[in-house]
Design a protein around this motif. Structure first.
Motif, mmCIF file in Angstrom:
data_model
loop_
_atom_site.group_PDB
_atom_site.id
_atom_site.type_symbol
_atom_site.label_atom_id
_atom_site.label_comp_id
_atom_site.label_asym_id
_atom_site.label_seq_id
_atom_site.Cartn_x
_atom_site.Cartn_y
_atom_site.Cartn_z
ATOM 1 N N LEU A 188 -8.874 31.699 5.885
ATOM 2 C CA LEU A 188 -7.443 31.941 5.747
ATOM 3 C C LEU A 188 -6.902 31.019 4.667
ATOM 4 O O LEU A 188 -6.788 29.810 4.875
ATOM 5 C CB LEU A 188 -6.711 31.685 7.073
ATOM 6 N N PRO A 189 -6.566 31.560 3.483
ATOM 7 C CA PRO A 189 -6.032 30.721 2.406
ATOM 8 C C PRO A 189 -4.759 29.997 2.827
ATOM 9 O O PRO A 189 -4.007 30.473 3.690
ATOM 10 C CB PRO A 189 -5.747 31.741 1.289
ATOM 11 N N GLU A 190 -4.521 28.882 2.214
ATOM 12 C CA GLU A 190 -3.381 28.034 2.562
ATOM 13 C C GLU A 190 -2.054 28.780 2.511
ATOM 14 O O GLU A 190 -1.182 28.572 3.362
ATOM 15 C CB GLU A 190 -3.335 26.828 1.597
ATOM 16 N N LYS A 191 -1.872 29.666 1.549
ATOM 17 C CA LYS A 191 -0.579 30.322 1.380
ATOM 18 C C LYS A 191 -0.232 31.271 2.523
ATOM 19 O O LYS A 191 0.920 31.693 2.643
ATOM 20 C CB LYS A 191 -0.542 31.078 0.056
ATOM 21 N N TYR A 192 -1.214 31.645 3.359
ATOM 22 C CA TYR A 192 -0.947 32.545 4.480
ATOM 23 C C TYR A 192 -0.872 31.822 5.818
ATOM 24 O O TYR A 192 -0.585 32.445 6.841
ATOM 25 C CB TYR A 192 -2.027 33.631 4.557
#
Length: 346
Positions: A188-192
């Motif tokens: 899960l990328p940081e922006k999500y």
């Protein structure tokens, strides 16, 4: 190195990798071969160094917990913790939130008719992630084909598209080689992460395409899911908004579901019939037989491919399997079996 960095970041040691290589990381075993003892320690040390460097640069902004029940990202010693079974399930739930909130509509907008196959494939990926309890998936195209009711060649075409469209959630980290399938990592990328934290997890399980919908179709599957996984029983307008289908397509799908006694209407809202047995209906319609035949066919095809490898294994030298100077992989000649067997696991 991408695979080793992923393992180093999850807290594994070089000895852990060596111990589990034959069972859980057959791709690495094939890559290293007889050189594992000589090269693995050195290359894993480089992976640990690279991971620690990147961790140090980003720790200040990434040390918060993902949500109230999550483990701290870093231990007191500075090394990241290996993901537990609970952490994997939590990651899957967070990615589901992002899938329903962002990616379904993005796929509908950007890929049109192809979006249904991509959405079902995304669901199959998360379903296998939950079933295996791992964020590293080495499933072959035929495995995902059985989970989505598609042909393996369709999955081979859709997987790279999904990797590109997932915006860093699904990443390919190793190519197929011999008996081993492509390897993918779910993250899960940081922006999500804030979005996933803000949304409550949805009830129920996630599926690719359950056998009954091999007869009723992808549209009916996604309409049924929109009712089943909705936080509140949806209206027809709500289903249209969630699925991205036209009013006519949704009405036709609902009519099929009502005929099968899978859903019913309560006022303006649609509700799942909890007493319906999807497996029994699938068997009655012959969909379960189709599923079983597909599984049997895949087993025969894998056996043919593995037999080819066994017959020709004495002709394959180490430089044919892995050459560090070229970015490609060895494959059998097309006239023997064809390219479709390249992506299969044992």
């Amino acid at each position: 190195m991408a695979v080793l960095c992923s393992m180093a970041a999850s807290g594994r040691t070089a000895q852990d990798v060596k111990t589990a290589m034959s069972d859980y990381y057959p791709g690495l075993a094939a890559l290293y071969g007889s050189k594992a003892d000589r090269l693995l320690e050195k290359e894993f040390a480089l992976a640990v160094s690279y991971t620690k460097k990147n961790t140090a640069n980003s720790r200040s902004s990434k040390s918060a917990r993902i949500n109230d029940t999550s483990l701290p990202k870093y231990s007191q010693g500075g090394q990241s913790l290996a993901p537990s079974a609970a952490a994997i399930q939590q990651l899957a739930s967070d990615v589901e939130n992002v899938l329903f909130a962002v990616f379904d509509q993005r796929l509908i907008k950007n890929y049109g008719r192809e979006s249904a196959g991509l959405r079902l494939l995304f669901r199959a990926v998360l379903g296998y992630m939950r079933a295996t309890g791992r964020d590293v998936l080495d499933m072959g195209c035929r495995t995902f084909a059985a989970a989505t009711g598609k042909h393996q060649s369709t999955i081979a075409r859709l997987l790279p598209v999904l990797v590109s469209a997932s915006d860093g959630i699904l990443t390919k980290v190793a190519d197929a080689r011999g008996r081993n399938a492509d390897v993918y990592v779910v993250q899960l990328p940081e922006k999500y992460r804030q979005l996933a934290k803000d949304l409550s997890w949805r009830k129920g399980k996630i599926f690719g395409l359950r056998p009954i919908f091999r007869r009723l179709g992808d549209t009916a599957a996604l309409v049924y899911e929109a009712i089943e996984r909705s936080r509140l029983s949806p209206t027809t307008a709500g289903i249209i908004k969630v699925t991205g289908y036209s009013r006519t397509a949704v009405d036709n799908a609902l009519s099929s579901l009502v005929t099968m006694n899978l859903v019913y209407r309560s006022g303006r809202q649609w509700v799942i019939n909890a007493g319906a047995n999807l497996t029994a209906l699938a068997r009655r319609l012959g969909a379960l037989e189709d599923f079983e035949q597909q599984i049997a066919r895949h087993r025969r095809e894998r056996a043919v491919w593995q037999a080819w490898l066994d017959r020709h294994s004495n002709r394959v030298e180490e430089r044919d399997v892995y050459d560090p100077e070229r970015d490609e992989y060895w494959s059998p000649p097309d006239q023997d079996l064809g390219w479709q067997y390249l992506h299969e696991t044992a």
